[in-house]
Write an enzyme that holds these catalytic residues in place. Structure first.
Site, PDB file in Angstrom:
ATOM      1  N   HIS A   1       0.734  -1.331  -0.024  1.00  0.00           N
ATOM      2  CA  HIS A   1       0.057   0.121   0.097  1.00  0.00           C
ATOM      3  C   HIS A   1       0.704   1.206  -0.181  1.00  0.00           C
ATOM      4  CE1 HIS A   1      -3.992  -1.754   0.793  1.00  0.00           C
ATOM      5  NE2 HIS A   1      -3.295  -2.713   1.336  1.00  0.00           N
TER       6      HIS A   1
ATOM      7  N   LYS B   1      -7.973  13.931   4.725  1.00  0.00           N
ATOM      8  CA  LYS B   1      -7.376  12.821   4.887  1.00  0.00           C
ATOM      9  C   LYS B   1      -5.980  13.184   5.932  1.00  0.00           C
ATOM     10  CE  LYS B   1      -6.048  13.765   0.425  1.00  0.00           C
ATOM     11  NZ  LYS B   1      -6.214  12.457  -0.046  1.00  0.00           N
ATOM     12  N   ARG B   2      -5.071  11.852   6.340  1.00  0.00           N
ATOM     13  CA  ARG B   2      -4.359  11.966   7.244  1.00  0.00           C
ATOM     14  C   ARG B   2      -3.049  13.179   6.653  1.00  0.00           C
ATOM     15  NH1 ARG B   2      -2.910   7.898  10.592  1.00  0.00           N
ATOM     16  NH2 ARG B   2      -1.209   9.480  11.434  1.00  0.00           N
TER      17      ARG B   2
ATOM     18  N   LYS C   1       1.266  14.373   0.913  1.00  0.00           N
ATOM     19  CA  LYS C   1      -0.156  14.869   0.604  1.00  0.00           C
ATOM     20  C   LYS C   1      -0.244  16.261   0.290  1.00  0.00           C
ATOM     21  CE  LYS C   1      -1.908  10.787   3.155  1.00  0.00           C
ATOM     22  NZ  LYS C   1      -2.596  10.005   2.033  1.00  0.00           N
TER      23      LYS C   1
ATOM     24  N   THR D   1      -8.204   6.651  -1.826  1.00  0.00           N
ATOM     25  CA  THR D   1      -9.564   6.180  -1.588  1.00  0.00           C
ATOM     26  C   THR D   1     -10.587   7.261  -1.835  1.00  0.00           C
ATOM     27  OG1 THR D   1      -9.478   5.495   0.260  1.00  0.00           O
ATOM     28  CG2 THR D   1      -9.490   3.742  -1.411  1.00  0.00           C
TER      29      THR D   1
ATOM     30  N   LYS E   1     -14.572   8.262  -3.191  1.00  0.00           N
ATOM     31  CA  LYS E   1     -16.044   8.565  -2.446  1.00  0.00           C
ATOM     32  C   LYS E   1     -16.308   9.931  -3.107  1.00  0.00           C
ATOM     33  CE  LYS E   1     -13.659   5.826   1.185  1.00  0.00           C
ATOM     34  NZ  LYS E   1     -12.683   6.050   2.113  1.00  0.00           N
TER      35      LYS E   1
HETATM   36  C1  NBG Z   1      -2.539   3.577   1.771  1.00  0.00           C
HETATM   37  C2  NBG Z   1      -1.947   4.696   0.934  1.00  0.00           C
HETATM   38  C3  NBG Z   1      -3.238   5.238  -0.164  1.00  0.00           C
HETATM   39  C4  NBG Z   1      -4.113   3.747  -0.268  1.00  0.00           C
HETATM   40  C5  NBG Z   1      -4.700   3.308   0.897  1.00  0.00           C
HETATM   41  C6  NBG Z   1      -5.316   1.931   0.623  1.00  0.00           C
HETATM   42  C7  NBG Z   1      -1.031   2.985   3.778  1.00  0.00           C
HETATM   43  C8  NBG Z   1       0.200   2.514   4.084  1.00  0.00           C
HETATM   44  N1  NBG Z   1      -1.416   3.091   2.626  1.00  0.00           N
HETATM   45  O1  NBG Z   1      -2.847   6.065  -1.106  1.00  0.00           O
HETATM   46  O2  NBG Z   1      -1.307   5.756   1.103  1.00  0.00           O
HETATM   47  O3  NBG Z   1      -5.401   4.428  -0.799  1.00  0.00           O
HETATM   48  O4  NBG Z   1      -3.318   2.737   1.453  1.00  0.00           O
HETATM   49  O5  NBG Z   1      -4.630   1.226  -0.472  1.00  0.00           O
HETATM   50  O6  NBG Z   1      -1.907   3.245   4.564  1.00  0.00           O
END
Ligand code: NBG
Length: 799
Positions: free
Chosen positions: A348, A536-537, A542, A644, A648
């Site tokens: 991920h 987002k975080r 980002k 994601t 949404k």
């Molecule tokens: C996150 C990514 C996102 C991705 C999500 C789900 C982690 C390690 N990775 O870009 O930063 O959408 O995983 O795949 O949380």
């Protein structure tokens, strides 16, 4: 939609309220209603679990291991999945109560079982697995405290424990009868007996892993799978003479908190313990169940797929081998063959700091037997790598699961599993040319791609009822089970009345968000505003900072009169910064300060508003996303694996404003350039730019817009924080801002202006929004899960 379950009756609620609280329905509070309804639904789901287990006997199933499942509130989702929404709404109304189901559902805290995209993805996948009737089980840890609850005071993030179980435990089914034991530490002893070498671990610390099952009902079907959550209990204590030499990390501690800080060895050790605890309990559970159902492990690989969601559960590889060899008499080769044919892995992230490695000495003390197995795996795979790439020692060292005194989880996965996938087309390509380049050359067939997807049920149908009824009137409700059929909406692209309704629905959702903001005492979006969100975080890559600079630029433009024809815009931010992540916290504070500065500026405050949604999570996302006109996905290209949130937002008619990164690219390809706003260099151009030496001062000196934005930092009352950010952007050491905010700022400002103007002109916005909604079907978790099921796990639905 049909009710999949027996309807809930007044008598049932009456009995629940009487039993639990001694109140009658007329006097019941929202909280009491919540518990009564949850109990009634849980009862049905329990029966659903049993029926499903019965039905799935003999079928291959997927065991999905993840340190996180960010499931979101259960009551509303489960009621909808079971087809009981109308039944419940009618029941409440017939009691003449002032309460609404929405208010009752709000009593529930968001379950604290995850913190970001990866965990939310896992939750969507469990929903889709059940909805599509696949045999599946999720496995994770029952964290007593979720990530943390965020409040922000004067721009400072305050972190408080998230005690989600107060309202959450009603959904959990304790299964003490299926508890298993997990051991850590101790010493490995080998002895000879019955013609073979035996291995035992002595003096280990012992834990009991107690399972709690969270049922996951499929939407509009009777299938209910479970997420099995393990709670840790210590057996004995540190003073226990059986384990005098091991450290006591406390049984409770292991399942007490999601992702403790991993600064320093203690944090690291605890995290390693959590990961091993999860996989060890899970392997025991999977094998016990298999033996119970099928008598022996002979058909185990035919009936089981195990998925490793990011590297956190990667120790399932050596753990499965350990149990097969040490407890079930399998040889190394047999155990290796089984492990590598059942386990698959999703990566991920390509961010180096998130690719887990462990200090080999720590690892060895904590997990001596697992360490021995990992070392042996290492030696054997390296031998093969050496045969294939003779003399290329640098490459072999890069590929080795244990190298330079580190145990490396991504390398362990890439060496052992049968399939590795990335989470978007571009991410999967990047994996093959960077992180896993050597393996992709060694075993190209192992690598594949599954673009992420999200649940239309949660992220459209339930969070946006106004839009859902509009869609339902237009094309019926087939899209709930088959999101691809949203395409039928395209025929309304020139239908003025439908497009008007779309705009009306958006405004209603903005109104809903405003009311909520007002209730919570925060800043409130104005009327007829464009809602521009980045939720987002908080993370440097980002680039919330680039967004902040954009707001500063616009602020100055309005103040000085050079930007005149802009509509009112409300910027909504939401997200947590990791407790130890200083830069992320500074950016959060900067955004807060900009918000305060703007709202005390009479000349600008009617045009711009900055709303910071505290404690951003699934529930706030459900409120913000339906109201958004523009969704910002502005990571430096190549860094966001997928994202994601963009999906949404898209399905709720928000226009994508983003870089050519992650899933943005696939959204752009789906909707066409004219219906999305993509700007900036692509991943390889960005990479080249960085390698050639990114010189932010040049952008600053040569570009007036950049200079305006950066200089505006000086206007912020908190000058120390602004100074710090300025240094970060322009000067820090020989590597200022690795995510090159100033490099992309100008194209970002330009495209933003265009997007905002389009968004405020309904004749331009509405058809674009419609195309986004209509083509969001491809980004459904149903599609993603089908791809995993067919191409990776090889499982079939059982109806
Ligand atoms: C996150 C990514 C996102 C991705 C999500 C789900 C982690 C390690 N990775 O870009 O930063 O959408 O995983 O795949 O949380």
């Amino acid at each position: 939609m049909e009710m999949s379950y027996r309807g809930i009756t007044r008598e049932e609620i009456f009995a629940e309220l009487e039993k639990k609280f001694g109140v009658v329905i007329a006097d019941a509070t929202a909280e009491q209603w919540y518990f009564a309804l949850s109990e009634a639904i849980s009862e049905r789901l329990k029966a659903g679990l049993t029926n499903t287990a019965e039905k799935q006997r003999g079928a291959k199933r997927i065991c999905y291991l993840s340190m996180e499942f960010l499931v979101g509130k259960n009551l509303k989702y489960d009621a909808a999945a079971a087809g009981l929404l109308t039944n419940i709404e009618e029941l409440i109304a017939s009691e003449g109560s002032d309460l609404t189901f929405e208010q009752i559902a709000e009593v529930e805290s968001d379950p604290g079982l995850g913190n970001g995209g990866l965990g939310r993805l896992a939750a969507c996948y469990m929903n889709s697995l059940s909805s599509l009737d696949y045999p599946a089980a999720g496995y994770s840890i029952l964290y007593e405290n979720g990530f943390f609850t965020q409040s922000v005071i004067d721009g400072e993030q305050i972190e408080k424990p998230d005690l989600w179980l107060n309202t959450g435990k009603i959904w959990l089914i304790p299964r003490e009868d299926e508890s298993v034991e997990v051991t850590m530490g101790g010493k490995v002893r080998e002895y000879w007996g019955s013609d073979r070498l035996h291995t035992v671990v002595e003096g280990a610390e012992r834990f009991r892993a107690v399972p709690f099952d969270l049922p996951v009902p499929g939407f509009d079907t009777k299938t209910v799978n479970r997420i099995r959550l393990w709670k840790a209990e210590k057996i004995g204590s540190a003073k226990d003479p059986v384990s005098p030499e091991t450290d006591d990390w406390g049984g409770k501690k292991i399942s007490s908190t999601l992702y403790p800080s991993d600064n320093g060895n203690e944090g690291k050790m605890l995290r390693l313990s959590q990961q091993y605890f999860l996989v060890s309990a899970t392997v025991a559970d999977i094998l016990n169940r298999h033996k119970r159902l099928y008598g022996s492990l002979d058909r185990f690989p035919d009936l089981t797929a195990i998925h490793v969601n990011d590297t956190h559960p990667a120790l399932v590889i050596p753990e499965l081998m350990r149990v097969l060899m040490d407890e079930n008499g399998y040889s190394w080769d047999e155990a290796w063959e089984i492990a590598s044919s059942v386990i698959s892995y999703t990566n991920h992230t390509v961010m180096p700091e998130a690719l887990e490695t462990w200090n080999a000495d720590l690892f060895k003390i904590r997990l001596p037997r697992i360490y021995a197995i990992v070392k042996e795996i290492n030696e054997r795979v390296c031998r093969r790598y050496a045969e294939r790439f003779p003399g290329d020692f640098a490459r072999i060292a890069r590929m080795a699961p244990v190298s330079y005194s580190r145990v490396r989880m991504a390398e362990l996965c890439a060496s052992a599993v049968h399939t590795v996938n990335g989470v978007s087309r571009i991410h999967s390509e990047i994996l093959k040319t960077t992180v896993f380049k050597d393996y992709a050359e060694y075993a190209p067939g192992k690598f594949t791609s599954v673009t992420n997807g999200v649940s239309h049920i949660r992220w459209l149908a339930l969070c946006n009822p106004a839009l859902t009824s509009l869609i339902r009137e237009a094309i019926g409700e087939r899209f709930l089970k088959e999101p691809e059929t949203l395409k039928e909406l395209l025929k309304f692209k020139e239908d003025a009345s439908f497009l008007d309704s779309l705009v009306r629905v958006k405004n209603e959702n903005v109104g809903r968000l405003s009311r909520k903001c007002a209730e919570q005492g925060g800043k409130v979006p104005g009327h007829d505003v464009i809602i521009d969100v980045q939720i987002k975080r908080f993370h440097e890559y980002k680039r919330q900072l680039m967004n902040a600079l954009k707001i500063l630029y616009v602020y100055v433009g309005i103040k000085e009169g050079s930007l005149t024809d802009l509509p009112p815009v409300t910027f909504v931010f939401g997200g947590k910064a990791a407790p130890g992540y200083k830069t992320a916290k500074s950016v959060l504070k900067l955004i807060w300060n900009i918000g305060s500065m703007i709202c005390s500026d009479p000349k600008v405050k009617d045009t711009l508003t900055v709303v910071f949604a505290e404690d951003y999570g699934v529930s706030s996302a459900e409120l913000i996303i339906p109201a958004a006109h523009i969704g910002e996905q502005i990571s430096l290209a190549g860094k966001e694996a997928s994202g994601t949130g963009c999906m949404k937002l898209m399905m709720n008619g928000a226009l994508l404003l983003g870089t050519p990164d992650g899933a943005n690219l696939e959204i752009r390809d789906a909707v066409g350039e004219e219906n999305a706003y993509v700007f900036g260099p692509d991943a390889s151009e960005a990479e080249m730019q960085y390698r050639d030496g990114y010189r932010p001062t040049e952008y600053y000196m040569q570009n007036e817009k950049v200079r305006t934005a950066v200089d505006a930092l000086d206007l912020i009352p908190d000058s120390t924080a602004a100074e710090e950010i300025k240094r970060y952007l322009l000067f820090s050491g020989d590597r200022p801002d690795p995510y090159m905010c100033l490099g992309d700022l100008e194209p970002y400002l330009n495209v933003w202006e265009r997007a905002v103007k389009d968004a405020c002109d309904s004749s331009s916005y509405a058809p674009k929004a419609l195309v986004n909604i209509a083509l969001s079907g491809r980004f459904s978790s149903d599609r993603a899960v089908k791809e995993y099921a067919e191409n990776i796990w090889k499982i079939q639905p059982v109806i």
